[in-house]
Scaffold this motif. Structure first.
Motif, PDB file in Angstrom:
ATOM      1  N   CYS A 229       4.558 154.243 -51.092  1.00  0.00           N
ATOM      2  CA  CYS A 229       4.226 153.650 -49.706  1.00  0.00           C
ATOM      3  C   CYS A 229       5.074 152.660 -49.433  1.00  0.00           C
ATOM      4  O   CYS A 229       5.102 152.403 -48.194  1.00  0.00           O
ATOM      5  N   CYS A 230       5.029 151.608 -50.447  1.00  0.00           N
ATOM      6  CA  CYS A 230       5.565 150.466 -50.413  1.00  0.00           C
ATOM      7  C   CYS A 230       5.654 149.703 -51.643  1.00  0.00           C
ATOM      8  O   CYS A 230       4.834 150.055 -52.505  1.00  0.00           O
ATOM      9  N   GLY A 231       6.298 148.739 -51.838  1.00  0.00           N
ATOM     10  CA  GLY A 231       6.415 148.054 -53.125  1.00  0.00           C
ATOM     11  C   GLY A 231       5.136 147.442 -53.469  1.00  0.00           C
ATOM     12  O   GLY A 231       4.702 147.328 -54.768  1.00  0.00           O
TER      13      GLY A 231
ATOM     14  N   ALA B 103      13.722 147.653 -49.344  1.00  0.00           N
ATOM     15  CA  ALA B 103      14.367 146.605 -50.353  1.00  0.00           C
ATOM     16  C   ALA B 103      13.171 146.131 -51.202  1.00  0.00           C
ATOM     17  O   ALA B 103      13.254 145.887 -52.438  1.00  0.00           O
ATOM     18  N   ALA B 104      11.900 145.803 -50.708  1.00  0.00           N
ATOM     19  CA  ALA B 104      10.692 145.429 -51.400  1.00  0.00           C
ATOM     20  C   ALA B 104      10.412 146.529 -52.900  1.00  0.00           C
ATOM     21  O   ALA B 104      10.329 146.178 -53.902  1.00  0.00           O
TER      22      ALA B 104
ATOM     23  N   SER C 116       1.056 156.030 -54.247  1.00  0.00           N
ATOM     24  CA  SER C 116       0.420 154.581 -54.236  1.00  0.00           C
ATOM     25  C   SER C 116      -0.552 154.476 -52.977  1.00  0.00           C
ATOM     26  O   SER C 116      -1.158 153.481 -52.874  1.00  0.00           O
ATOM     27  N   LEU C 117      -0.667 155.431 -52.174  1.00  0.00           N
ATOM     28  CA  LEU C 117      -1.671 155.435 -50.982  1.00  0.00           C
ATOM     29  C   LEU C 117      -2.975 155.069 -51.565  1.00  0.00           C
ATOM     30  O   LEU C 117      -3.607 154.478 -50.652  1.00  0.00           O
TER      31      LEU C 117
ATOM     32  N   LEU D 281       6.128 138.534 -57.412  1.00  0.00           N
ATOM     33  CA  LEU D 281       7.389 138.935 -57.227  1.00  0.00           C
ATOM     34  C   LEU D 281       8.166 138.641 -55.949  1.00  0.00           C
ATOM     35  O   LEU D 281       9.450 138.921 -55.994  1.00  0.00           O
ATOM     36  N   GLY D 282       7.303 137.945 -55.019  1.00  0.00           N
ATOM     37  CA  GLY D 282       7.866 137.778 -53.945  1.00  0.00           C
ATOM     38  C   GLY D 282       8.337 138.874 -52.774  1.00  0.00           C
ATOM     39  O   GLY D 282       9.360 138.789 -51.949  1.00  0.00           O
ATOM     40  N   LEU D 283       7.510 140.177 -52.970  1.00  0.00           N
ATOM     41  CA  LEU D 283       7.834 141.261 -52.320  1.00  0.00           C
ATOM     42  C   LEU D 283       7.141 141.063 -50.768  1.00  0.00           C
ATOM     43  O   LEU D 283       6.132 140.284 -50.722  1.00  0.00           O
ATOM     44  N   TYR D 284       8.009 141.498 -49.865  1.00  0.00           N
ATOM     45  CA  TYR D 284       7.425 141.640 -48.462  1.00  0.00           C
ATOM     46  C   TYR D 284       6.276 142.473 -48.297  1.00  0.00           C
ATOM     47  O   TYR D 284       6.341 143.498 -49.089  1.00  0.00           O
TER      48      TYR D 284
END
Ligand code: SF4
Length: 196
Positions: free
Chosen positions: A14-16, A53-54, A119-120, A169-172
């Motif tokens: 769902c996201c990084g 991108a993340a 990953s939800l 990791l500096g992920l958004y």
């Protein structure tokens, strides 16, 4: 990969940040994930690109493959039609899970994966049994789909671990779930919050 095929678990990401916890958690279970970014629920192309991108940054850091599903918000709108006004956590979200996990089931079938998951369940805002029900339903209705792997990633402080890993990791990290309805709710919440 210890004798496993290259296509072991297709993990709907769902996201990084959420997926950052799932990758090591699956490896600890002896499974090897490939990330599947399919999130047509997102409210804009710009947000889709930021979260993708993340997820790509995570994939590079962890040495996993990532498959990106095309952004198709019209298909998602059709999937939740009639449920737009539901509150967050309600029937609209069940339809949203079913849509995204249906995409994952189809991709897992086409890619010959042994299982698929999502990953939800990292998020404390997502009801894991309802996510599992959507995953099982997606597996049943998709010809050739492998079983849905019911992993409750919020266990063992999974959400806190995802926050820590995403920071490292500096992920958004987004402040709202994803669709335009959740964005409006978040915008209203921040607008109405007391100053200072
Ligand atoms: S609030 Fe989140 S889970 Fe619910 S419909 Fe919107 S994007 Fe999907």
């Amino acid at each position: 990969m210890d004798g496993k095929t290259d296509n072991d678990v297709l993990l709907h990401a769902c996201c990084g940040p959420c997926a950052s916890h799932c990758v090591p958690a699956l490896r600890a279970l002896g499974r090897e994930p490939v990330l599947f970014f399919s999130n047509s629920n997102l409210d804009s192309r710009e947000e889709y690109d930021r979260r993708l991108a993340a997820a790509r940054a995570l994939a590079a850091a962890e040495g996993v493959r990532l498959v990106a599903d095309p952004y198709d918000p019209a298909a998602w709108e059709r999937a939740v039609a009639g449920f737009e006004g539901e509150p967050e956590g309600g029937a609209r979200c069940d339809r949203c899970f079913r849509h995204n996990l249906g995409r994952a089931a189809a991709a897992a079938a086409a890619g010959g994966f042994a299982a698929f998951s999502t990953s939800l369940t990292v998020s404390p805002h997502k009801n894991s049994p309802r996510v599992f029900a959507a995953g099982r339903e997606a597996a049943e209705r998709t010809p050739g789909a492998p079983p849905f792997l019911e992993a409750d990633f919020k266990k063992k402080d999974g959400f806190l671990d995802s926050v820590r890993r995403a920071r490292a990791l500096g992920l958004y990290r987004q402040s709202y779930c994803g669709c335009k309805y959740s964005k409006r709710r978040e915008d209203a919440r921040t607008r109405d919050a007391p100053a200072g």
